[in-house]
Design an enzyme around this catalytic site. Structure first.
Site, short mmCIF file in Angstrom:
data_model
loop_
_atom_site.label_atom_id
_atom_site.label_comp_id
_atom_site.label_asym_id
_atom_site.label_seq_id
_atom_site.Cartn_x
_atom_site.Cartn_y
_atom_site.Cartn_z
N GLN A 1 -7.57 -1.91 4.26
CA GLN A 1 -6.55 -1.22 3.48
C GLN A 1 -7.20 -0.47 2.31
OE1 GLN A 1 -2.52 -2.91 3.02
NE2 GLN A 1 -2.97 -2.96 0.83
N LYS B 1 -8.35 3.91 1.86
CA LYS B 1 -7.57 5.12 1.63
C LYS B 1 -7.64 5.68 0.22
CE LYS B 1 -4.44 3.60 5.21
NZ LYS B 1 -5.16 2.30 5.32
N LYS C 1 -18.10 28.54 -30.36
CA LYS C 1 -18.51 27.97 -29.07
C LYS C 1 -17.66 28.47 -27.90
CE LYS C 1 -21.14 25.25 -28.29
NZ LYS C 1 -21.00 23.80 -28.33
N SER D 1 0.81 -1.22 0.00
CA SER D 1 0.00 0.00 0.00
C SER D 1 0.84 1.27 0.00
CB SER D 1 -0.93 0.02 1.23
OG SER D 1 -0.17 -0.03 2.43
N GLU E 1 -19.55 21.86 -16.12
CA GLU E 1 -19.92 20.52 -16.55
C GLU E 1 -19.04 19.47 -15.86
OE1 GLU E 1 -19.91 20.40 -20.82
OE2 GLU E 1 -21.14 22.21 -20.96
#
Length: 470
Positions: free
Chosen positions: A335, A338, A296, A32, A303
């Protein structure tokens, strides 16, 4: 498959409990450190506090305690400066820090630090320390967003535009009242985060010293540990202490609800900045363009803010499923607590910063707000006018419905109907009906607490200022 006879390294080398090395695939599956290294500072902070209590118990000497603290601070410096070099045996942040500590001060002294301590209570305190700090950061960002919104509401308090229900034009309201409707949702979120940090039987208590599950065998002073680390006290059951992840689920729920609230104003702004509305113009710095259509200007900031809500809510669902049905005390499933919350916290902080920038830089188009006002928005005011003349509201509601229908049939606004036409619907109508056709008067009549009148909005501003000043 990987090499089943490869080196284990770290805590569990061959020759102890295990006769052979860990499979490379299992190492990838189990390790981890790639993500819990984020807890390096909290892990070192907890270890320094624990060394102080070991010294008070006489389990280490004063000289050993000083070497441990100095060594741990050197480990922290390596992390901070980007000089920490992970090795194959570094399964997690705890074993990695302990290994480097041993290299700095010697394994014999470093090996004493874990006396009576388990990684179970070690990670439990690391995670709580991180979360308490993270909540402070999130709260500061939320107060900043609320403060910017309050500033905008004060500046534009005179602006009136249509309020909507069911996305249909409903009644005139102050633009500031709309802004503060979102700010109040964030105030509730802020309050939830603050409450979580100070939860009497949650994050306010320290689990360090609970050991693996049965408690510390050396009589360590857990209350002193808690005080040094900034907690209000120690957890009261070592079995519960090592497995409790309620605070993770609670953080993720509050973060999810906050993201939902952010998503709602994002949706409003996507609508309000469209060509069909043009109530607001988003700054170029928070807009993007099209790869094909040169005209545009897309509200991609809003969004994306809408879309990122899903990943935070997903982290909450994942954590709840991880916690469901776990046997008592610590299990390796935990574990998985996280990665989701680290991503959720980072996402939330980024969204708060972006929205703060959008609100701070957006331009309100006053002319568009005014032109969007139409007298059908005052239909309820007409009903209220008749109520003040003595008619029951249910009757006035019905009568004004007739007024709207007649006006539509004649192709005119309800304000343009002659008094004679109104009197055909109800003899209660008088010349003073003309006083109803004022949007300013309409909003000012709604002066009860929480209303859209200027006096009510000013009260809201003062109350919110008190909240963010805390």
């Amino acid at each position: 498959m990987g090499d089943a006879k490869g080196a284990r390294g770290g805590l569990f080398q061959e020759g102890g409990r295990f006769a052979e090395g860990v499979d490379a695939l299992m190492k990838q599956f189990n390790d981890s450190l790639p993500y819990d290294k984020r807890l390096y500072a909290q892990d070192i902070r907890g270890s320094i506090a624990y060394s102080h209590q070991l010294e008070k118990l006489g389990l280490i000497t004063g000289d050993e305690g000083k070497k441990l603290e100095d060594g741990l601070n050197q480990v922290k410096k390596r992390w901070r400066n980007g000089e920490f070099k992970a090795e194959d045996g570094d399964e997690d942040i705890h074993t990695a820090n302990e290994r480097v500590l041993g290299e700095i001060i010697g394994k014999e002294i470093a090996g004493k630090l874990h006396t009576g301590r388990s990684r179970n209570d070690q990670v439990a305190v690391d995670f709580r320390l991180w979360m308490r700090e993270e909540i402070d950061t999130v709260c500061d960002l939320m107060k900043n967003l609320i403060g910017v919104t309050v500033g905008k509401a004060e500046k534009d308090i005179s602006l009136i535009f249509p309020g909507y229900t069911h996305l249909q034009r409903a009644q005139p309201i102050r633009w500031s009242h709309w802004l503060l409707s979102h700010a109040w949702a964030w105030v509730r979120d802020l309050d939830r985060f603050r409450t979580l940090k100070d939860a009497k039987y949650g994050l306010a208590l320290c689990p360090l010293g609970g050991s693996a599950l049965a408690g510390n065998p050396f009589g360590i002073n857990r209350e002193a540990l808690a005080a040094e680390l900034g907690f209000e006290g120690a957890t009261q059951n070592s079995l519960d202490s090592t497995s409790d992840r309620d605070f993770v689920a609670e953080f993720l729920f509050i973060a999810s609800l906050t993201q939902i609230h952010l998503s709602r104003i994002a949706e409003d702004l996507c609508i309000y900045c469209s060509a069909e509305f043009k109530f607001v113009t988003l700054a170029d710095k928070y807009s993007t363009g099209s790869s094909l259509m040169p005209q545009k200007k897309n509200p991609d900031s809003m969004e994306l803010l809408r879309g990122k809500c899903g990943r935070v809510v997903g982290a909450l669902q994942g954590m709840l499923m991880c916690m469901k049905g776990l046997p008592t005390t610590y299990n390796k499933d935990l574990q998985e607590d996280k990665e989701g919350i680290f991503d959720a916290a980072d996402t939330l902080k980024l969204c708060l910063k972006v929205l703060t920038g959008v609100v701070d830089t957006m331009q309100v188009n006053e002319a568009k707000l005014k032109s969007a006002l139409s007298y059908d928005l005052l239909a309820t005011d007409v009903a209220d006018y008749l109520v003040r003349k003595g008619l029951p509201f249910r009757e006035t509601h019905h009568l004004v419905g007739k007024v709207v229908r007649v006006a539509e049939a004649k192709g005119v606004s309800i304000s343009e109907l002659p008094l004679a036409d109104l009197k055909e619907i109800s003899s209660t109508f008088e010349e003073d009906i003309s006083q109803v056709w004022s949007f300013e008067a309409s909003v000012e009549r709604r002066n009860a607490t929480g209303g859209t009148a200027k006096s009510s909005v000013l009260k809201q501003l003062e109350e919110i200022k008190k909240v963010i000043a805390q």
